[in-house]
Design an enzyme around this catalytic site. Structure first.
Site, PDB file in Angstrom:
ATOM      1  N   GLU A   1      60.667  24.340  23.632  1.00 35.18           N
ATOM      2  CA  GLU A   1      60.911  25.855  23.570  1.00 35.18           C
ATOM      3  C   GLU A   1      59.960  26.640  24.661  1.00 35.18           C
ATOM      4  OE1 GLU A   1      60.065  26.936  19.343  1.00 35.18           O
ATOM      5  OE2 GLU A   1      58.453  28.228  20.045  1.00 35.18           O
TER       6      GLU A   1
ATOM      7  N   THR B   1      62.776  26.637  10.711  1.00 29.96           N
ATOM      8  CA  THR B   1      61.990  27.909  11.166  1.00 29.96           C
ATOM      9  C   THR B   1      60.404  27.656  11.459  1.00 29.96           C
ATOM     10  OG1 THR B   1      61.555  28.762   9.069  1.00 29.96           O
ATOM     11  CG2 THR B   1      63.414  29.647  10.257  1.00 29.96           C
ATOM     12  N   SER B   2      60.306  26.273  11.434  1.00 29.91           N
ATOM     13  CA  SER B   2      58.705  26.133  11.270  1.00 29.91           C
ATOM     14  C   SER B   2      58.034  25.786  12.947  1.00 29.91           C
ATOM     15  CB  SER B   2      58.460  24.863  10.460  1.00 29.91           C
ATOM     16  OG  SER B   2      57.130  24.451  10.390  1.00 29.91           O
ATOM     17  N   ARG B   3      58.388  24.366  13.449  1.00 24.36           N
ATOM     18  CA  ARG B   3      58.081  24.055  14.618  1.00 24.36           C
ATOM     19  C   ARG B   3      59.275  22.944  15.086  1.00 24.36           C
ATOM     20  NH1 ARG B   3      55.547  27.901  14.818  1.00 24.36           N
ATOM     21  NH2 ARG B   3      53.256  28.295  15.249  1.00 24.36           N
TER      22      ARG B   3
ATOM     23  N   ALA C   1      61.758  34.448  13.600  1.00 26.50           N
ATOM     24  CA  ALA C   1      61.750  34.519  12.473  1.00 26.50           C
ATOM     25  C   ALA C   1      60.653  35.459  11.997  1.00 26.50           C
ATOM     26  CB  ALA C   1      61.590  33.122  11.865  1.00 26.50           C
ATOM     27  N   PHE C   2      59.394  35.418  12.740  1.00 25.52           N
ATOM     28  CA  PHE C   2      58.305  36.446  12.325  1.00 25.52           C
ATOM     29  C   PHE C   2      58.431  37.884  12.578  1.00 25.52           C
ATOM     30  CE2 PHE C   2      56.566  37.840  16.247  1.00 25.52           C
ATOM     31  CZ  PHE C   2      57.237  37.072  17.160  1.00 25.52           C
TER      32      PHE C   2
ATOM     33  N   HIS D   1      62.698  31.772  18.270  1.00 22.25           N
ATOM     34  CA  HIS D   1      61.423  32.084  17.609  1.00 22.25           C
ATOM     35  C   HIS D   1      61.438  33.545  17.252  1.00 22.25           C
ATOM     36  CE1 HIS D   1      57.517  29.979  17.160  1.00 22.25           C
ATOM     37  NE2 HIS D   1      57.368  30.824  16.330  1.00 22.25           N
TER      38      HIS D   1
ATOM     39  N   ASP E   1      65.188  28.103  14.700  1.00 21.67           N
ATOM     40  CA  ASP E   1      64.618  29.178  15.469  1.00 21.67           C
ATOM     41  C   ASP E   1      63.519  28.637  16.338  1.00 21.67           C
ATOM     42  OD1 ASP E   1      64.033  31.915  15.574  1.00 21.67           O
ATOM     43  OD2 ASP E   1      62.249  31.561  14.727  1.00 21.67           O
TER      44      ASP E   1
HETATM   45  P1  NAD Z   1      51.033  26.969   5.028  1.00 24.78           P
HETATM   46  O1  NAD Z   1      49.997  26.202   5.475  1.00 24.78           O
HETATM   47  O2  NAD Z   1      51.001  27.980   3.882  1.00 24.78           O
HETATM   48  O3  NAD Z   1      52.210  25.874   4.450  1.00 24.78           O
HETATM   49  C1  NAD Z   1      52.542  24.566   4.892  1.00 24.78           C
HETATM   50  C2  NAD Z   1      52.596  23.587   3.464  1.00 24.78           C
HETATM   51  O4  NAD Z   1      52.855  22.329   4.288  1.00 24.78           O
HETATM   52  C3  NAD Z   1      51.476  23.593   2.875  1.00 24.78           C
HETATM   53  O5  NAD Z   1      51.827  23.578   1.551  1.00 24.78           O
HETATM   54  C4  NAD Z   1      50.858  21.898   3.142  1.00 24.78           C
HETATM   55  O6  NAD Z   1      50.408  21.303   1.998  1.00 24.78           O
HETATM   56  C5  NAD Z   1      52.293  21.236   3.745  1.00 24.78           C
HETATM   57  N1  NAD Z   1      52.328  20.121   4.191  1.00 24.78           N
HETATM   58  C6  NAD Z   1      51.268  19.611   5.006  1.00 24.78           C
HETATM   59  N2  NAD Z   1      51.580  18.591   5.296  1.00 24.78           N
HETATM   60  C7  NAD Z   1      52.738  18.150   4.906  1.00 24.78           C
HETATM   61  C8  NAD Z   1      53.629  16.909   4.941  1.00 24.78           C
HETATM   62  N3  NAD Z   1      52.972  15.876   5.627  1.00 24.78           N
HETATM   63  N4  NAD Z   1      54.563  16.782   4.253  1.00 24.78           N
HETATM   64  C9  NAD Z   1      55.194  17.852   3.721  1.00 24.78           C
HETATM   65  N5  NAD Z   1      54.092  19.150   3.426  1.00 24.78           N
HETATM   66  C10 NAD Z   1      53.222  19.216   3.991  1.00 24.78           C
HETATM   67  O7  NAD Z   1      51.981  27.481   6.167  1.00 24.78           O
HETATM   68  P2  NAD Z   1      52.986  28.749   6.390  1.00 24.78           P
HETATM   69  O8  NAD Z   1      52.346  29.969   6.562  1.00 24.78           O
HETATM   70  O9  NAD Z   1      53.944  28.581   5.124  1.00 24.78           O
HETATM   71  O10 NAD Z   1      53.851  28.314   7.734  1.00 24.78           O
HETATM   72  C11 NAD Z   1      54.740  27.100   7.357  1.00 24.78           C
HETATM   73  C12 NAD Z   1      55.305  26.846   9.070  1.00 24.78           C
HETATM   74  O11 NAD Z   1      55.908  28.231   9.635  1.00 24.78           O
HETATM   75  C13 NAD Z   1      54.103  26.596  10.327  1.00 24.78           C
HETATM   76  O12 NAD Z   1      54.502  25.560  10.669  1.00 24.78           O
HETATM   77  C14 NAD Z   1      54.106  27.892  10.997  1.00 24.78           C
HETATM   78  O13 NAD Z   1      53.864  27.441  12.163  1.00 24.78           O
HETATM   79  C15 NAD Z   1      55.710  28.112  10.966  1.00 24.78           C
HETATM   80  N6  NAD Z   1      55.901  29.763  11.153  1.00 24.78           N
HETATM   81  C16 NAD Z   1      56.898  30.154  12.155  1.00 24.78           C
HETATM   82  C17 NAD Z   1      57.274  31.215  12.390  1.00 24.78           C
HETATM   83  C18 NAD Z   1      58.409  31.855  13.039  1.00 24.78           C
HETATM   84  O14 NAD Z   1      58.416  32.779  13.812  1.00 24.78           O
HETATM   85  N7  NAD Z   1      59.491  30.841  13.323  1.00 24.78           N
HETATM   86  C19 NAD Z   1      56.328  32.498  11.720  1.00 24.78           C
HETATM   87  C20 NAD Z   1      55.300  31.835  11.128  1.00 24.78           C
HETATM   88  C21 NAD Z   1      54.923  30.457  10.583  1.00 24.78           C
END
Ligand code: NAD
Length: 334
Positions: free
Chosen positions: A263, A232-234, A297-298, A295, A258
């Site tokens: 995309e 659900t990240s990127r 999830a949010f 996309h 997601d």
């Molecule tokens: P956040 O910045 O709070 O957390 C990210 C974590 O990843 C941090 O703890 C960081 O230390 C860690 N990190 C950085 N580099 C790393 C690596 N090389 N290996 C392992 N961990 C590493 O971010 P968040 O708000 O928890 O969001 C996480 C992801 O979710 C983001 O990529 C964001 O774009 C994505 N996201 C997706 C949706 C969706 O609708 N699908 C919505 C919001 C966010």
């Protein structure tokens, strides 16, 4: 202040208008994505508002700056689609919404995992066609399984805590371990141990050069047969072609996405009457054990309200010349 809102959908307009009353910005909604050609639509807008699949490369930013734009309000957390070096060189400020509802995304990742494991996406269609057979729908108990969480920031830590509530052993990897997770019983291990031991892996780290194709041929080769992967990240955290090979061999037992690396050409649009040209994506959708959503999830009421409020407040800070707490450091890496 005039603000041009790109990639605007009816729900964006509804929430931004609803929360704009105390701010009084002059919002101009544009359905098109922001890219070099459409940047011209923001002429004489001191600020623009953009979203995840807008193209904020050097050319777009240059066009915006020439049209009089000084501030970019991203209505999302991620900013990997913004060329920060170009923004800095052009004197543009970039703000974002760092957290709007981490629960929305974490809960959605859990929902994807449960749906995939118990084949609910298959059962839904069967019952609608009068097929009440449960043959082929068997899943596994989640209780007692090992779940790997990559990235335990705001979202990943909530996901990890929910999974401890299911009675799972939760392993995590993060370059900055989170003490709240340790307290909740999550164990930090090396990425290699996480990949080798987990029955299911959920990705919650940002996309950056170090995490591009984190899941690829070599890392997949280290995983359990039948591993479940949830993203659900990127999208580009996963090498999609390598994932397809691993689904075909049975190494991946279930894949829930997601987000997808290409995309931007697909998601958020109704393409149901078009011929989709992305063969890799279309291959993904043919597997019974792959679940793809666009996309979303949010997408909860709470998240939309928070996104709108924070975005409008970031814009107000810029207009008033106040320090905006949500500015992106232009020499930071996304
Ligand atoms: P956040 O910045 O709070 O957390 C990210 C974590 O990843 C941090 O703890 C960081 O230390 C860690 N990190 C950085 N580099 C790393 C690596 N090389 N290996 C392992 N961990 C590493 O971010 P968040 O708000 O928890 O969001 C996480 C992801 O979710 C983001 O990529 C964001 O774009 C994505 N996201 C997706 C949706 C969706 O609708 N699908 C919505 C919001 C966010």
């Amino acid at each position: 202040m005039k603000v041009t809102v790109f990639s605007s959908k009816p729900y964006d307009e509804q929430f931004l208008k609803e929360f704009n009353a105390p701010f009084g910005h002059q919002l101009v909604f544009i359905e098109n994505r922001l890219k070099p050609e459409t940047a011209l639509l923001a002429e004489e807008s001191p600020a623009v508002c953009a979203f995840v699949n807008d193209v904020l490369d050097a050319e777009t930013l240059g066009n915006l700056a020439r049209g009089g734009t000084r501030f970019i309000a991203m209505r999302c957390a991620g900013f990997n689609n913004v060329d920060l070096a170009a923004a800095k060189a052009l004197g543009l400020q970039v703000a974002r919404v760092p957290a709007y509802s981490p629960h929305a995304v974490a809960e959605y990742a859990v929902a994807l995992l449960l749906c995939l494991n118990r084949r609910i996406h298959k059962a839904y269609n069967r019952v609608r066609e009068g097929n009440f057979s449960i043959d082929g729908l068997m899943g596994s108990d989640v209780h007692g399984k090992t779940i790997g969480v990559v990235g335990t920031g705001i979202i990943g830590s909530i996901f990890a805590r929910i999974m401890t509530g299911f009675g799972c052993e939760v392993l995590a990897y993060d370059i900055h371990p989170n003490p709240d997770c340790v307290e909740a019983g999550v164990r930090y291990v090396s990425l290699d141990e996480l990949f080798t031991r987990s029955h299911a892996i959920s990705l919650h780290c940002p996309l950056m050069p170090q995490t591009l194709h984190l899941i690829e041929e070599k890392t997949l080769a280290r995983m359990r047969d039948g591993v479940f992967i949830v993203n659900t990240s990127r999208g580009a955290l996963i090498d999609t072609e390598a994932a397809i090979t691993a689904i075909k061999s049975g190494r991946i037992g279930g894949l829930a996405l997601d987000v997808y690396e290409e995309e931007s050409e697909l998601f958020f649009e109704d393409l149901s009457f078009r011929i989709i040209q992305d063969d890799v994506f279309m291959r993904l959708t043919t597997f019974p054990n792959v679940l793809v959503t666009g996309h979303q999830a949010f997408f909860t009421r709470e998240a939309m309200a928070n996104i709108s409020n924070t975005t409008l407040s970031n814009l107000a800070d810029f207009e008033a010349g106040r320090d905006c707490p949500n500015l992106v450091k232009l020499d930071s890496k996304p």
